[in-house]
Scaffold this motif. Sequence first.
Motif, PDB file in Angstrom:
ATOM      1  N   GLY A 299       0.814  -1.216   0.000  1.00  0.00           N
ATOM      2  CA  GLY A 299       0.000   0.000   0.000  1.00  0.00           C
ATOM      3  C   GLY A 299       0.846   1.264   0.000  1.00  0.00           C
ATOM      4  N   TYR A 300       0.273   2.328  -0.566  1.00  0.00           N
ATOM      5  CA  TYR A 300       0.922   3.646  -0.578  1.00  0.00           C
ATOM      6  C   TYR A 300      -0.092   4.661  -0.058  1.00  0.00           C
ATOM      7  CZ  TYR A 300       2.724   8.053  -2.419  1.00  0.00           C
ATOM      8  OH  TYR A 300       3.164   9.346  -2.538  1.00  0.00           O
ATOM      9  N   ARG A 301       0.258   5.317   1.072  1.00  0.00           N
ATOM     10  CA  ARG A 301      -0.617   6.341   1.638  1.00  0.00           C
ATOM     11  C   ARG A 301      -0.097   7.707   1.203  1.00  0.00           C
ATOM     12  NH1 ARG A 301      -1.179   4.815   6.828  1.00  0.00           N
ATOM     13  NH2 ARG A 301      -3.339   4.107   6.548  1.00  0.00           N
ATOM     14  N   LYS A 302      -0.906   8.456   0.442  1.00  0.00           N
ATOM     15  CA  LYS A 302      -0.510   9.755  -0.103  1.00  0.00           C
ATOM     16  C   LYS A 302      -0.794  10.856   0.932  1.00  0.00           C
ATOM     17  CE  LYS A 302       0.785  12.720  -3.236  1.00  0.00           C
ATOM     18  NZ  LYS A 302       0.083  12.869  -4.515  1.00  0.00           N
ATOM     19  N   ASN A 303       0.281  11.569   1.304  1.00  0.00           N
ATOM     20  CA  ASN A 303       0.170  12.689   2.232  1.00  0.00           C
ATOM     21  C   ASN A 303       0.370  14.007   1.482  1.00  0.00           C
ATOM     22  OD1 ASN A 303      -0.082  10.838   4.402  1.00  0.00           O
ATOM     23  ND2 ASN A 303       2.154  10.600   4.437  1.00  0.00           N
TER      24      ASN A 303
ATOM     25  N   GLY B 133       4.761  10.470   0.703  1.00  0.00           N
ATOM     26  CA  GLY B 133       3.870   9.391   1.108  1.00  0.00           C
ATOM     27  C   GLY B 133       4.637   8.322   1.851  1.00  0.00           C
ATOM     28  N   SER B 134       3.953   7.260   2.243  1.00  0.00           N
ATOM     29  CA  SER B 134       4.587   6.171   2.998  1.00  0.00           C
ATOM     30  C   SER B 134       4.085   4.830   2.478  1.00  0.00           C
ATOM     31  CB  SER B 134       4.280   6.319   4.494  1.00  0.00           C
ATOM     32  OG  SER B 134       2.877   6.349   4.708  1.00  0.00           O
ATOM     33  N   TRP B 135       4.886   3.785   2.735  1.00  0.00           N
ATOM     34  CA  TRP B 135       4.576   2.430   2.283  1.00  0.00           C
ATOM     35  C   TRP B 135       3.963   1.613   3.420  1.00  0.00           C
ATOM     36  CZ3 TRP B 135       4.628   2.313  -2.680  1.00  0.00           C
ATOM     37  CH2 TRP B 135       5.613   2.976  -3.424  1.00  0.00           C
ATOM     38  N   ILE B 136       3.023   0.749   3.070  1.00  0.00           N
ATOM     39  CA  ILE B 136       2.345  -0.110   4.038  1.00  0.00           C
ATOM     40  C   ILE B 136       2.199  -1.512   3.422  1.00  0.00           C
ATOM     41  CG2 ILE B 136       0.236  -0.466   5.408  1.00  0.00           C
ATOM     42  CD1 ILE B 136      -0.288   2.553   4.988  1.00  0.00           C
ATOM     43  N   ALA B 137       2.390  -2.511   4.242  1.00  0.00           N
ATOM     44  CA  ALA B 137       2.152  -3.891   3.803  1.00  0.00           C
ATOM     45  C   ALA B 137       0.869  -4.404   4.452  1.00  0.00           C
ATOM     46  CB  ALA B 137       3.319  -4.778   4.193  1.00  0.00           C
ATOM     47  N   ARG B 138       0.118  -5.219   3.717  1.00  0.00           N
ATOM     48  CA  ARG B 138      -1.112  -5.792   4.256  1.00  0.00           C
ATOM     49  C   ARG B 138      -1.174  -7.271   3.918  1.00  0.00           C
ATOM     50  NH1 ARG B 138      -6.932  -3.577   2.389  1.00  0.00           N
ATOM     51  NH2 ARG B 138      -6.582  -4.983   0.624  1.00  0.00           N
ATOM     52  N   LEU B 139      -1.628  -8.041   4.902  1.00  0.00           N
ATOM     53  CA  LEU B 139      -1.747  -9.487   4.735  1.00  0.00           C
ATOM     54  C   LEU B 139      -3.120  -9.930   5.203  1.00  0.00           C
ATOM     55  CD1 LEU B 139      -0.506 -12.375   4.285  1.00  0.00           C
ATOM     56  CD2 LEU B 139       0.191 -12.279   6.688  1.00  0.00           C
ATOM     57  N   TYR B 140      -3.734 -10.790   4.416  1.00  0.00           N
ATOM     58  CA  TYR B 140      -4.997 -11.407   4.840  1.00  0.00           C
ATOM     59  C   TYR B 140      -4.737 -12.894   5.048  1.00  0.00           C
ATOM     60  CZ  TYR B 140      -9.768 -13.079   5.002  1.00  0.00           C
ATOM     61  OH  TYR B 140     -10.936 -13.678   5.394  1.00  0.00           O
ATOM     62  N   ASP B 141      -4.992 -13.372   6.273  1.00  0.00           N
ATOM     63  CA  ASP B 141      -4.798 -14.782   6.601  1.00  0.00           C
ATOM     64  C   ASP B 141      -6.007 -15.252   7.396  1.00  0.00           C
ATOM     65  OD1 ASP B 141      -3.941 -17.302   7.644  1.00  0.00           O
ATOM     66  OD2 ASP B 141      -1.890 -16.716   7.195  1.00  0.00           O
TER      67      ASP B 141
ATOM     68  N   LEU C 299       5.938   0.327   6.604  1.00  0.00           N
ATOM     69  CA  LEU C 299       7.285  -0.050   6.176  1.00  0.00           C
ATOM     70  C   LEU C 299       8.266   1.116   6.183  1.00  0.00           C
ATOM     71  CD1 LEU C 299       6.284  -2.295   3.120  1.00  0.00           C
ATOM     72  CD2 LEU C 299       6.685  -3.011   5.475  1.00  0.00           C
ATOM     73  N   GLY C 300       7.817   2.326   5.882  1.00  0.00           N
ATOM     74  CA  GLY C 300       8.705   3.485   5.823  1.00  0.00           C
ATOM     75  C   GLY C 300       8.213   4.501   4.819  1.00  0.00           C
TER      76      GLY C 300
ATOM     77  N   ALA D 159      10.407  -1.362  -1.240  1.00  0.00           N
ATOM     78  CA  ALA D 159       9.208  -1.543  -0.423  1.00  0.00           C
ATOM     79  C   ALA D 159       8.507  -2.857  -0.767  1.00  0.00           C
ATOM     80  CB  ALA D 159       8.251  -0.375  -0.630  1.00  0.00           C
ATOM     81  N   LEU D 160       8.494  -3.209  -2.060  1.00  0.00           N
ATOM     82  CA  LEU D 160       7.867  -4.450  -2.485  1.00  0.00           C
ATOM     83  C   LEU D 160       8.587  -5.652  -1.877  1.00  0.00           C
ATOM     84  CD1 LEU D 160       5.714  -5.788  -4.288  1.00  0.00           C
ATOM     85  CD2 LEU D 160       7.387  -5.739  -6.153  1.00  0.00           C
ATOM     86  N   ALA D 161       9.931  -5.618  -1.915  1.00  0.00           N
ATOM     87  CA  ALA D 161      10.707  -6.716  -1.341  1.00  0.00           C
ATOM     88  C   ALA D 161      10.475  -6.819   0.165  1.00  0.00           C
ATOM     89  CB  ALA D 161      12.193  -6.517  -1.638  1.00  0.00           C
ATOM     90  N   LYS D 162      10.458  -5.678   0.851  1.00  0.00           N
ATOM     91  CA  LYS D 162      10.240  -5.686   2.290  1.00  0.00           C
ATOM     92  C   LYS D 162       8.833  -6.162   2.629  1.00  0.00           C
ATOM     93  CE  LYS D 162      11.104  -2.949   6.445  1.00  0.00           C
ATOM     94  NZ  LYS D 162      11.610  -1.670   6.984  1.00  0.00           N
ATOM     95  N   ALA D 163       7.841  -5.785   1.826  1.00  0.00           N
ATOM     96  CA  ALA D 163       6.468  -6.236   2.049  1.00  0.00           C
ATOM     97  C   ALA D 163       6.351  -7.748   1.893  1.00  0.00           C
ATOM     98  CB  ALA D 163       5.522  -5.532   1.079  1.00  0.00           C
ATOM     99  N   ARG D 164       7.010  -8.288   0.889  1.00  0.00           N
ATOM    100  CA  ARG D 164       6.975  -9.740   0.693  1.00  0.00           C
ATOM    101  C   ARG D 164       7.604 -10.466   1.869  1.00  0.00           C
ATOM    102  NH1 ARG D 164       8.617  -9.639  -5.711  1.00  0.00           N
ATOM    103  NH2 ARG D 164       6.486  -9.738  -6.562  1.00  0.00           N
ATOM    104  N   ASP D 165       8.772  -9.971   2.340  1.00  0.00           N
ATOM    105  CA  ASP D 165       9.436 -10.601   3.484  1.00  0.00           C
ATOM    106  C   ASP D 165       8.555 -10.534   4.732  1.00  0.00           C
ATOM    107  OD1 ASP D 165      11.600 -11.207   1.939  1.00  0.00           O
ATOM    108  OD2 ASP D 165      12.819  -9.504   2.592  1.00  0.00           O
TER     109      ASP D 165
END
Length: 433
Positions: A37-41, A45-53, A65-66, A85-91
């Motif tokens: 995810g990308y939150r526009k300020n 902006g900032s990066w966010i990871a989301r997981l559905y389990d 994420l940062g 950010a994509l790599a960090k979100a996957r990890d």
Amino acid sequence: MPRTKRDLGLDTPSKRARLKVRTAPYWNWIDAASWLGYRKNIRGGSWIARLYDSSAENPRLQERLGHADDEGPADSLGVMSYEQALAKARDWCQEERGEVRGIRPPSSYTVADAMTDYMQEFERRGKHSMSQTLSAINAHIVPPLGAIVVHDLTRDDVRSWLSALVNSPARRRSKRNAKRPAFKPPPKTELEKNRRKDTANRVLTVLKAGLNYAIENQRVSCDGSAWREVKPFHAVSTVRLQFLTKEQQRALVSAAQGGDFRLLVMGALFAGARYGELVRLQVAHFNGTSLYVPATITKTGKARRIMLNAEAEKFFSNLCEGRAGDDPIFTLNGRAWRKSEQQRPMRAACGAAGITPPVPFYALRHTAASNWLSGGQLNMKYIAENLGNSMAICDRFYAHLALDDRAKAFAKMPKLRLEEKVSIVTTQAARVN
């Protein structure tokens, strides 16, 4: 990165600059259960990871994420580009999945963990070579490689391990309760070295299967190049196929001690089935013209049907007549045959029949294949289906047996009479001159 229908184009600062400022993040799909995810300020902006389990108490998990590299260069720590950010979100998603399901995170997931998970799946599928596979893992994989984290495994690690395995002495067969395994002398001759290389290839296959299973089931997120790019040794197979001539087959049947073992030998020569398959076949598996081998008793876990010729049909009909459907076709003194119980009577029968050196019971399967090929009526596809092998395996092991039949077939091809045409043309040209 390939675009998907959910990809909003967040990969560059210029694209993100065109988005509207809002509280809700813009989401880019990663896989079936995770998003970046990308939150526009107002400023950047900032990066966010989301997981559905669905197995988690709280099925929707998020992690900041940062910052995004909207107003300055990325440093991969506090400020990240889209790729970082994509790599960090996957990890992060990978680790969260592990924690939710009780799986060790990739940062501590070792080769030994991968082999354990692989063998659990191996057992779940009911594969019949489990004991041999587990023995190879415990003897050759876990001691040298087990403590290495899969993420940290390198090609040099795998190559060094493979080289050490080739140069190590082979283990002797020892008693079941022996405290220490016995070893043969280190390989010296070319044949001995090829045998060790052949063993190393088989163990490498097990290692690759276990590590690939870890990737497929999202235990780790590496690409697997550390082991996939390590090639097995070429042209070192030491498999020696043993076939009996028709005279030797008759002598073996005559020399087989006890009627039960004689019937088992005849069944193997007629059906070409493995010992473990033969002794678990039931009367109901014979339908008068063929044998049905269920998936639960085959080595490959795939059911097959063995077609029989007239002589084999008569043999199995006599053997199954008047018996209950759940009775085993082959018995020993009224009970089922046990594991490896065929070995001693096979050696004794070979000695009495003058077959030296004695051949193992498995040679009867190869002999059955050679019998089918020598008839010249069956192609390799039919033989592969009867044996439950792939065409590649059959071509590798049995193709040379069909050379004579191929030569006979080519000898029967119609003539093109090209030489006669050439002589006619030559004669006509001579007349013109």
